[in-house]
Design an enzyme around this catalytic site. Sequence first.
Site, short mmCIF file in Angstrom:
data_model
loop_
_atom_site.label_atom_id
_atom_site.label_comp_id
_atom_site.label_asym_id
_atom_site.label_seq_id
_atom_site.Cartn_x
_atom_site.Cartn_y
_atom_site.Cartn_z
N HIS A 126 0.33 -1.45 0.04
CA HIS A 126 -0.11 0.30 -0.12
C HIS A 126 1.16 1.29 0.09
O HIS A 126 0.25 2.28 0.47
CB HIS A 126 -1.27 -0.37 1.21
CG HIS A 126 -1.98 -1.47 1.34
ND1 HIS A 126 -2.59 -1.10 2.03
CD2 HIS A 126 -2.22 -1.76 -0.06
CE1 HIS A 126 -3.18 -2.43 2.10
NE2 HIS A 126 -3.68 -2.79 0.64
N THR A 213 -3.79 -8.39 10.83
CA THR A 213 -4.12 -7.69 9.61
C THR A 213 -4.74 -8.63 9.91
O THR A 213 -5.85 -9.88 9.93
CB THR A 213 -3.27 -8.52 8.29
OG1 THR A 213 -4.37 -7.25 7.33
CG2 THR A 213 -2.84 -9.29 8.29
N SER A 214 -7.04 -8.05 9.77
CA SER A 214 -8.10 -8.79 9.51
C SER A 214 -8.52 -9.24 8.99
O SER A 214 -9.87 -10.12 8.42
CB SER A 214 -9.35 -7.70 9.97
OG SER A 214 -8.58 -6.41 8.52
N ASN A 238 -2.86 -12.19 16.63
CA ASN A 238 -3.37 -11.70 16.45
C ASN A 238 -4.69 -11.93 17.93
O ASN A 238 -5.37 -13.01 17.43
CB ASN A 238 -4.41 -11.64 15.27
CG ASN A 238 -5.24 -10.53 15.33
OD1 ASN A 238 -6.09 -9.59 15.53
ND2 ASN A 238 -5.77 -10.34 13.28
N1 APR Z 1 -1.41 -7.05 17.45
C1 APR Z 1 -1.42 -8.37 16.59
N2 APR Z 1 -2.22 -8.11 16.10
C2 APR Z 1 -3.37 -6.70 16.43
C3 APR Z 1 -2.43 -5.29 18.30
C4 APR Z 1 -1.80 -5.80 18.30
N3 APR Z 1 -1.22 -5.87 19.25
N4 APR Z 1 -3.97 -4.84 17.72
C5 APR Z 1 -4.18 -5.41 16.67
N5 APR Z 1 -4.00 -6.07 16.21
C6 APR Z 1 -5.31 -6.88 14.91
C7 APR Z 1 -6.88 -6.93 14.89
O1 APR Z 1 -7.65 -7.88 15.31
C8 APR Z 1 -7.14 -6.73 12.96
O2 APR Z 1 -7.41 -7.81 13.04
O3 APR Z 1 -4.31 -5.91 13.62
C9 APR Z 1 -5.90 -5.93 12.88
C10 APR Z 1 -5.74 -4.86 12.16
O4 APR Z 1 -6.59 -4.86 11.22
P1 APR Z 1 -7.33 -3.84 10.21
O5 APR Z 1 -7.25 -2.77 11.49
O6 APR Z 1 -7.89 -3.86 9.86
O7 APR Z 1 -5.91 -3.58 9.69
P2 APR Z 1 -5.19 -4.14 8.46
O8 APR Z 1 -5.44 -5.35 8.35
O9 APR Z 1 -3.87 -3.46 8.48
O10 APR Z 1 -6.27 -3.34 6.52
C11 APR Z 1 -5.76 -3.98 6.04
O11 APR Z 1 -7.56 -1.45 5.20
O12 APR Z 1 -7.96 0.80 5.08
C12 APR Z 1 -7.29 -0.46 4.42
O13 APR Z 1 -5.60 0.56 3.25
C13 APR Z 1 -5.98 -0.29 4.62
O14 APR Z 1 -3.89 -1.37 4.79
C14 APR Z 1 -5.28 -0.78 5.45
C15 APR Z 1 -6.21 -2.32 4.91
#
Ligand code: APR
Length: 271
Positions: A126, A213-214, A238
């Site tokens: 990204h 990551t979700s 996660n």
């Molecule tokens: N350690 C591990 N996991 C964690 C922690 C932590 N300390 N804190 C939160 N999480 C997990 C949450 O449970 C969630 O599943 O990290 C995940 C974050 O998910 P999102 O907020 O959806 O972020 P991400 O998966 O990176 O989103 C992907 O979406 O909007 C777009 O471009 C944006 O790159 C981003 C993409």
Amino acid sequence: MGKWKNEIEAAVSILSKAKSACASSGAGISEESGIPTFRDPGGIWEEINPIEAGTARGLVNALEKNAEKIIPIFLKMLGSFEQAEPNPGHTALFDLEKMGILKTVITQNVDNLHKEAGTSDLIEVHGNLFRMVCLRCGWQKMVDRKSFVRSVRDKLKSFTAYDFNSLISLADVCDQCDSIMRPDVVMFGEAVKGLRRAFNASLNSDVMLVLGTSGVVYPAASFPIEAKKAGARIIVINPSENGFQNYTDVYIPMKTGEALPIIVEKIRDNQ
Ligand code: APR
């Protein structure tokens, strides 16, 4: 770690034998650096509508229509980018690289923290908020994260109006052609970066670490799935449930900044 001792041990056993492990990280790995995630409670998409702020045009419209709401959120996000430092999760991945276990990190994050932690083979699908790219000639340059954030924040605070022209004044000027530069990040609807390299790394990995990551955004969410189909073992770290349940060999419901250093230490003890 006590509660998840078995899962940690299983991850240690798998990683100790890995020859070409790969990691796929999301916003969660930077949460312990103080950078909010997108979809957790209180996350970025709760404060700003991704449809509005996730595209260049939407961002300008949102600022022109709703600056008094958007600007404080921006300033808060800039503050989190300024104070952030790589956390033990980022540095543990660099340790695994130095141990010859981890080959590549694929990240959805744009915060530059994997690079600052030392990771050398990094695919930022990204983009990177601190790499500027010229809109006209494509020339690129890295800026210092903290001073860039400070200068944007100071300019934002000095604006009397929030419109396209004021936004453009935030942009760097290209050293090659004097045109304007923008942060080299992928906005919604734009092509992600390094896709072929990321798929190759996933398909050639024998272990895929899926970190914070979700798993709701494609194509990034498909890397662990493709790795699994190609025979890799999948280790998910996660604290919350996520989109990889059906592909996971070892699920560690812990924070990456807590689990990864323990795993690295145990691999070292076994060597
Ligand atoms: N350690 C591990 N996991 C964690 C922690 C932590 N300390 N804190 C939160 N999480 C997990 C949450 O449970 C969630 O599943 O990290 C995940 C974050 O998910 P999102 O907020 O959806 O972020 P991400 O998966 O990176 O989103 C992907 O979406 O909007 C777009 O471009 C944006 O790159 C981003 C993409």
